[in-house]
Scaffold this active site. Structure first.
Site, PDB file in Angstrom:
ATOM      1  N   GLU A  43       0.821  -1.218   0.000  1.00  0.00           N
ATOM      2  CA  GLU A  43       0.000   0.000   0.000  1.00  0.00           C
ATOM      3  C   GLU A  43       0.858   1.272   0.000  1.00  0.00           C
ATOM      4  O   GLU A  43       0.868   2.049   0.950  1.00  0.00           O
ATOM      5  CB  GLU A  43      -0.935   0.007   1.218  1.00  0.00           C
ATOM      6  N   GLU A  59      -5.558  -8.363  -1.073  1.00  0.00           N
ATOM      7  CA  GLU A  59      -6.253  -8.203   0.211  1.00  0.00           C
ATOM      8  C   GLU A  59      -7.718  -7.904  -0.052  1.00  0.00           C
ATOM      9  O   GLU A  59      -8.047  -7.013  -0.838  1.00  0.00           O
ATOM     10  CB  GLU A  59      -5.706  -7.022   1.035  1.00  0.00           C
TER      11      GLU A  59
HETATM   12  P1  P53 Z   1      -7.078  -3.311   9.637  1.00  0.00           P
HETATM   13  C1  P53 Z   1      -6.668   1.146   6.388  1.00  0.00           C
HETATM   14  C2  P53 Z   1      -7.430   1.227   5.248  1.00  0.00           C
HETATM   15  C3  P53 Z   1      -7.187   0.367   4.183  1.00  0.00           C
HETATM   16  C4  P53 Z   1      -6.180  -0.563   4.274  1.00  0.00           C
HETATM   17  O1  P53 Z   1      -6.822  -3.163   8.077  1.00  0.00           O
HETATM   18  C5  P53 Z   1      -5.417  -0.634   5.410  1.00  0.00           C
HETATM   19  C6  P53 Z   1      -5.660   0.203   6.462  1.00  0.00           C
HETATM   20  C7  P53 Z   1      -4.832   0.133   7.698  1.00  0.00           C
HETATM   21  O2  P53 Z   1      -5.665  -0.052   8.757  1.00  0.00           O
HETATM   22  O3  P53 Z   1      -4.391  -1.495   5.502  1.00  0.00           O
HETATM   23  C8  P53 Z   1      -4.435  -2.792   4.980  1.00  0.00           C
HETATM   24  O4  P53 Z   1      -6.044  -4.254  10.130  1.00  0.00           O
HETATM   25  C9  P53 Z   1      -3.080  -3.369   5.296  1.00  0.00           C
HETATM   26  C10 P53 Z   1      -3.103  -4.469   6.302  1.00  0.00           C
HETATM   27  C11 P53 Z   1      -4.279  -4.282   7.239  1.00  0.00           C
HETATM   28  C12 P53 Z   1      -5.550  -4.379   6.436  1.00  0.00           C
HETATM   29  O5  P53 Z   1      -5.571  -3.385   5.440  1.00  0.00           O
HETATM   30  O6  P53 Z   1      -6.943  -1.951  10.186  1.00  0.00           O
HETATM   31  O7  P53 Z   1      -2.306  -3.731   4.188  1.00  0.00           O
HETATM   32  O8  P53 Z   1      -1.869  -4.514   6.954  1.00  0.00           O
HETATM   33  O9  P53 Z   1      -4.278  -5.168   8.301  1.00  0.00           O
HETATM   34  C13 P53 Z   1      -6.829  -4.288   7.247  1.00  0.00           C
HETATM   35  O10 P53 Z   1      -8.453  -3.858   9.781  1.00  0.00           O
END
Ligand code: P53
Length: 478
Positions: free
Chosen positions: A180, A373
């Site tokens: 990201e 993801e």
């Molecule tokens: P969590 C925010 C918005 C979009 C993606 O997020 C993000 C985040 C960070 O919070 O990060 C990605 O754990 C990232 C992962 C993360 C996942 O989204 O806040 O690549 O490391 O865990 C989900 O629910």
């Protein structure tokens, strides 16, 4: 015949700091992600507004142990194999390989750990998909050099890449340079090891870091292809289309601007040059890119092979100052979309937005996409055997896989694979909680560090196994 190509890479995704633990084992150095606590100060720290470069009393640091993948990897990979994973997305903890970041020689025990993991994956024919940096950088590189704002960090990253590509040649075919990359604008400490000094020009600091990461990414791509022409390198963006709040042209323009800002860095990684809208904006704001001789040529000649992205939600933009006051969400600001449901953490659920986002990316770059993801963070309630009836998660994934299928079948988009986020429960990047779970595999661990770390299958485990087995043809709940 199935709609998904027969070699489609189904699997799951994690990141080192969110699963591994073992933060001080076998010579590993301290990293930015280790010292980010759970709790209310987390946001100020990840955004670089509050300086915190060591452990402080009174805080809980979830990454220290995480879910202890460091000692459970064999058991976890066996479970991934049981689901039929074709790929497993994981990341390297930089400070396991170079504990301080600027050493001459790598730490053999760190390399050995990843070699063991890759060999374990090979045993089950699971192809590793490896993120070189997923929000991590050795603390020493922040203290001594100021993180990615400093050009020297490009050299240290280059060295890391050379070591990785050479050592793991034949074991790893798919690499992502930065997780990201656009996150550096939203969470600069996580995305680039940036802690702001009082009164400095933040925009300038961010663009210095951005240029350095882009140069580093192009260098990594170049070296990877030199080491082995079979290697494929991808960029990675936190995607999610911005919609205009109304058809008012002012809102449409705001959404266009937000989308462009989101894609500004992968535009460079994919097309090999800064887009004109970035250059004009920097000029207006008197920001200089720290370009050195040869940089532009490097960026031009070493673009990525594929585009990877995370997708959780679409977003809503407005050009109306009154509406903007209602903007919600910490890391990615968005207005509420009245047509969508939301998760327990307020993330808006938009399966069609997934297809819209894929089309936007494919129209823009004409390169294969890799969904690395996607998933639903939710509170799970396990029974006494650790079993969770997570129909809400199955439902979310089912709807998203269905629109991905449409993107392939109806729009003709080339998609290489799909890895769900947090295939095994892990620490949340945004909040530091364990309670926000994404996995097919439950891990007995709570927000304060309690729990046995025991693993158990959720209902979604068998469901995803069936999805993979039928190559995405049968998405029905079991
Ligand atoms: P969590 C925010 C918005 C979009 C993606 O997020 C993000 C985040 C960070 O919070 O990060 C990605 O754990 C990232 C992962 C993360 C996942 O989204 O806040 O690549 O490391 O865990 C989900 O629910």
């Amino acid at each position: 015949m199935t709609i998904f190509p027969k070699d489609f890479l189904w699997g799951g995704a994690t990141a080192a700091n969110q699963v591994e633990g073992g933060y001080d084992e076998d010579g590993r150095g301290l990293a930015n992600v280790d010292v980010v606590p759970h709790g209310e100060d987390r946001y100020k720290i990840v955004t670089g507004e509050q300086k915190n470069l060591s452990f402080q009393d009174g805080y809980y640091y979830p990454a220290k142990e995480a879910v202890d993948f460091y000692h459970h990897y064999k058991e976890d990979i066996k479970l991934f194999a049981e689901m039929g994973f074709k790929t497993y997305r994981m990341s390297i903890a930089w400070s396991r390989i170079f504990p301080n970041g600027d050493e001459k020689e790598p730490n053999e025990k760190g390399l050995q750990f990843y070699e063991d993991v890759f060999k374990e994956l090979k045993k089950y024919d699971i192809e590793p998909l490896v993120t070189i940096t997923h929000f991590d950088i050795p603390i020493h590189l922040i203290k001594e050099y100021g993180g990615w704002r400093n050009r020297k960090v490009v050299d240290f990253y280059e060295k890391l890449c050379r070591v990785l590509f050479n050592r793991f040649q034949g074991l790893v075919k798919y690499w992502l340079t930065f997780n990201e990359i656009n996150m550096l604008f939203h969470a600069p400490f996580m995305g680039a090891g940036i802690v702001f000094e009082p009164d400095e020009n933040k925009e300038q600091v961010l663009w210095n870091a951005a240029h350095h990461e882009l140069v580093a990414s192009a260098l990594a791509t170049k070296i990877a292809h030199e080491v082995d022409s079979d290697i494929q390198v991808g960029c990675m963006v936190a995607a999610g289309q911005y919609y205009p709040n109304t058809p008012h042209p002012r809102d449409v323009k705001a959404a266009q601007d937000d989308n462009r800002e989101n894609y500004s860095l992968i535009d460079v990684q994919s097309r090999g040059e800064y887009p004109s809208y970035v250059l004009k904006k920097l000029e207006r704001n008197s920001i200089d890119l720290p370009i050195q001789e040869g940089d532009m040529k490097l960026l031009k000649e070493h673009t990525v092979d594929f585009i990877s992205f995370s997708y959780y939600s679409s977003r809503v933009s407005s050009g109306d100052p009154e509406e903007l006051e209602k903007v919600e969400g910490n890391i990615f600001a968005s207005l509420k979309n009245p047509y969508l449901d939301e998760s327990e953490w307020g993330w808006q659920i938009d399966p069609l937005g997934f297809r819209i986002t894929m089309n936007e990316l494919y129209d823009r770059y004409k390169k294969p996409l890799f969904v690395v993801e996607n998933g639903l963070g939710a509170v799970d309630k396990p029974d006494e055997n650790g079993y969770v009836e997570d129909d809400y998660r199955i439902d979310y994934l089912k709807q998203h896989i269905a629109t991905m299928k449409d993107a392939i079948e109806l729009d003709g988009i080339e998609v290489m694979g799909y890895t769900t986020w947090g295939c095994i429960d892990l620490v949340s990047a945004g909040t530091g909680e364990m309670k926000k779970r994404y996995g097919f595999i439950y891990v007995d661990k709570d927000n304060n560090g309690g729990g046995t770390l025991e693993r158990s299958k959720k209902k979604s485990f068998d469901w995803y196994k069936k999805v993979i087995k039928t190559n995405g043809e049968d998405l029905e709940t079991i």
